[in-house]
Design a protein around this motif. Structure first.
Motif, PDB file in Angstrom:
ATOM      1  N   THR A  43       1.221   5.680  -0.543  1.00 50.21           N
ATOM      2  CA  THR A  43       0.727   7.055  -0.573  1.00 50.21           C
ATOM      3  C   THR A  43       1.956   7.931  -0.764  1.00 50.21           C
ATOM      4  O   THR A  43       2.969   7.707  -0.114  1.00 50.21           O
ATOM      5  CB  THR A  43       0.037   7.440   0.753  1.00 50.21           C
ATOM      6  OG1 THR A  43      -1.058   6.571   0.967  1.00 50.21           O
ATOM      7  CG2 THR A  43      -0.460   8.868   0.725  1.00 50.21           C
ATOM      8  N   ASN A  93      -3.346   4.251  -1.754  1.00 45.92           N
ATOM      9  CA  ASN A  93      -4.087   4.681  -0.574  1.00 45.92           C
ATOM     10  C   ASN A  93      -4.007   6.202  -0.468  1.00 45.92           C
ATOM     11  O   ASN A  93      -4.002   6.761   0.611  1.00 45.92           O
ATOM     12  CB  ASN A  93      -3.513   4.023   0.687  1.00 45.92           C
ATOM     13  CG  ASN A  93      -4.419   4.208   1.879  1.00 45.92           C
ATOM     14  OD1 ASN A  93      -5.627   4.308   1.733  1.00 45.92           O
ATOM     15  ND2 ASN A  93      -3.838   4.275   3.060  1.00 45.92           N
ATOM     16  N   THR A 137       0.845  -1.196   0.000  1.00 48.09           N
ATOM     17  CA  THR A 137       0.000   0.000   0.000  1.00 48.09           C
ATOM     18  C   THR A 137       0.877   1.240   0.000  1.00 48.09           C
ATOM     19  O   THR A 137       1.827   1.343   0.784  1.00 48.09           O
ATOM     20  CB  THR A 137      -0.926  -0.018   1.233  1.00 48.09           C
ATOM     21  OG1 THR A 137      -1.725  -1.203   1.175  1.00 48.09           O
ATOM     22  CG2 THR A 137      -1.836   1.195   1.251  1.00 48.09           C
TER      23      THR A 137
END
Length: 141
Positions: free
Chosen positions: A48, A66, A46
């Protein structure tokens, strides 16, 4: 560890089985005929924000968005050698994806971001100065 050093090469006329990785140290493998092969998947996880896609970690990369993400590409093969990788992006919320300016996109511009799973394909022949990129599939389930 111990090993065998050959200064004149090795010629094997029968089959060979290797029980661990073989490191060719970027040397050329001539005339292989592949019957069955696999590629290493680098499951980044995940993400970001800024995310580096490292060529040396595998030719198939996967990420789950994310948040908005800006990609960079690291460790491409040397100039004069072609290298490619695919990037699978699970982006269920349609977060913004920002790509390196070194990518020359099929059709002239980066594809629109869509929600869901997309696969992108990239290739470089000049040590990563330029990448050719293409959206290979979107809305994959």
């Amino acid at each position: 560890g111990s090993g065998v050093t050959l200064n004149a090469g090795l010629h094997v006329t029968g089959g060979s089985t290797f029980g661990s990785a073989i490191n060719f140290q970027d040397n050329q493998l001539e005339r292989p005929k592949f019957k069955d092969y696999a590629e290493t998947v680098n499951a980044i996880g995940t993400i970001t924000g800024n995310t580096a896609i490292d060529f040396s970690a595998g030719n198939v990369q996967t990420v789950t968005g994310n948040g908005n993400c800006e990609f960079s590409f690291t460790n491409p093969p040397a100039t004069g050698t072609a290298g490619g990788f695919s990037l699978e992006v699970e982006n269920s919320s349609g977060y913004a994806l920002t790509w390196p300016s070194s990518i020359k996109w099929h059709g002239g511009s980066a594809p629109s971001v869509n929600s869901g799973k997309s696969v992108y394909a990239f290739i470089t022949t000049d040590g990563g100065t330029t990448y050719f990129g293409k959206l290979a599939g979107e809305g994959l389930a």
